[in-house]
Enzyme design. Structure first.
Site: not given
Length: 404
Positions: A75-76, A155, A203, A243, A328
């Site tokens: 998600a970042t 969050n 995420s 990839t 975080c």
């Protein structure tokens, strides 16, 4: 019951065994290990098929077209791609962006970077319930606004924004709308056909999938254009090169498929656990619930225990994994910027703990945790001179502390 107990599901979730099984099938020489971009042999074709199946599973949870799902590393990265991608592509149209003060750092730090590049950002102040209203957004809209970026579920405090109403507003004004749905996927129903959202970040590791994989929903009708931030091969229709990690994509797809099947029943169970926990700690004095009392996900319960230092409470709960602030930022000693923005004073912000419940949480664990919290809070308050003063009726906020 095994100790320690994990009650930090908002930080990350363990991978569901059903997901791990599917992932394992894409790793070894006798598994589906090929490069999805290898077009010349069956190993590549099979891997591509698995990737497209995962894309469909993610799209189905949110009622999107699979072609609207772009794989990212999480998600970042999705937040970065949405904000920078839109800002750089549409900068000739305008350079004004709207977000809020309680977004995830992935949005706030990206917004700060765009400010350094000459964009102008308005940071909305939410209500004390942690909710950003359509009226707040409307008041901040300008002729040169190109993007509004707001989270679906916060969050730290679990409050839910009214994305549908804000989307109606942004769509009617021709402004793009990005939503960070990392904390809402698998918890709140998402239908991108009904929500007028142009971009949405996801995420896997918040939904019992692996870390290191995420997605960005990019609307096709109306079409949203992005400037890529990662180059090298033109994968994902040029929006995100590199990839594709088949095993992680298969894991995210399976996790989202399970979420679609089990979300309704799981929400009922988790609400019961959250209520059960709160009932047992609610007798504590000077206990405050942070965030909205009504528009919130049951998975997240953020409480402030006045006259108790959050860090010392964390240390006292050595057999319970919880957090103060978000994962975080909880390494810093600053009080939670989210709680400060909700108008909580430093003391209450510092005394906050986030309990988050999930798929593998049991009643037994919840009961044990509640009992330990009550014991720890009472013990720490016994040691606190401030608690004594409060009990004696002294208004601590009016005391002038002498400087040494």
């Amino acid at each position: 019951m095994k100790l320690p107990i994990y009650l930090d599901y908002s930080a990350t979730t363990p991978v569901d065994p059903r997901v791990a099984q599917k992932m394992a099938e894409c790793l070894l020489v006798d598994g589906n290990f090929g490069n999805p971009a290898s077009r010349s042999h069956v190993f590549g074709w099979k891997a591509e098929e698995a990737v497209e199946n995962g894309r469909r599973q993610v799209a189905e949870l949110i009622n999107a077209d699979p072609r609207e799902i772009v794989w990212t590393s999480g998600a970042t990265e999705s937040d970065n791609l949405a904000l920078k991608g839109v800002a750089h592509f549409y900068q000739t149209k305008g350079k004004h962006i709207i977000t809020s003060k309680i977004e995830h750092k992935a949005v706030l730090d990206t917004a700060r970077q765009l400010e350094r590049e000459g964009f102008e950002v308005t940071y909305l102040e939410p209500g004390e319930d942690g909710i950003v209203t359509p009226a707040m957004v409307e008041a901040a809209l300008r002729d040169d606004t190109i993007l509004v970026s707001l989270m679906h579920v916060n969050n730290e405090v679990g409050s839910i924004n009214d994305i549908a109403a804000i989307g109606e507003l942004t769509r009617s004004r021709g402004v793009l709308f990005h939503v960070d749905a990392a904390q809402s996927a698998g918890k709140v129903e998402i239908d991108v056909q009904k929500l007028k959202v142009d971009l949405m970040s996801f995420s896997a590791h918040k939904v019992y999938g692996p870390k290191g994989i995420g997605a960005l929903y990019v609307s096709r009708k109306p079409r949203v254009r992005l400037e890529a931030i990662i180059h090298g091969g033109g994968h994902e229709r040029g929006m995100r090169s590199g990839t594709l990690p088949t095993h992680q994509i298969v894991g995210m797809g399976e996790a989202f498929a399970i979420a679609k099947q089990e979300m309704a029943a799981e929400n009922v169970r988790i609400k019961a656990l959250s209520d059960r926990f709160f009932k047992q700690v609610s007798d504590l004095e000077e206990l405050y619930v942070n965030g909205s009392q009504t528009a919130r996900v049951p998975h997240n319960l953020n409480l402030s225990f006045n006259y108790v230092e959050g860090e010392s409470l964390l240390m006292s709960l050595k057999d319970i994994a919880v957090s103060s602030g978000s994962a975080c930022t909880s390494a810093s000693l600053e009080p939670s910027y989210v709680l400060r923005a909700l108008g909580r004073n430093d003391e209450l912000a510092h005394s906050s703990i986030r309990f988050s419940f999930g798929r593998f949480t049991t009643e037994e664990e919840v009961d044990y945790a509640a009992q330990e919290v009550c014991k720890a809070v009472n013990k720490l308050r016994e040691l606190s001179p401030l608690w004594d003063m409060y009990k004696d009726g002294v208004d601590i906020s009016k005391i002038e502390w002498a400087a040494h």
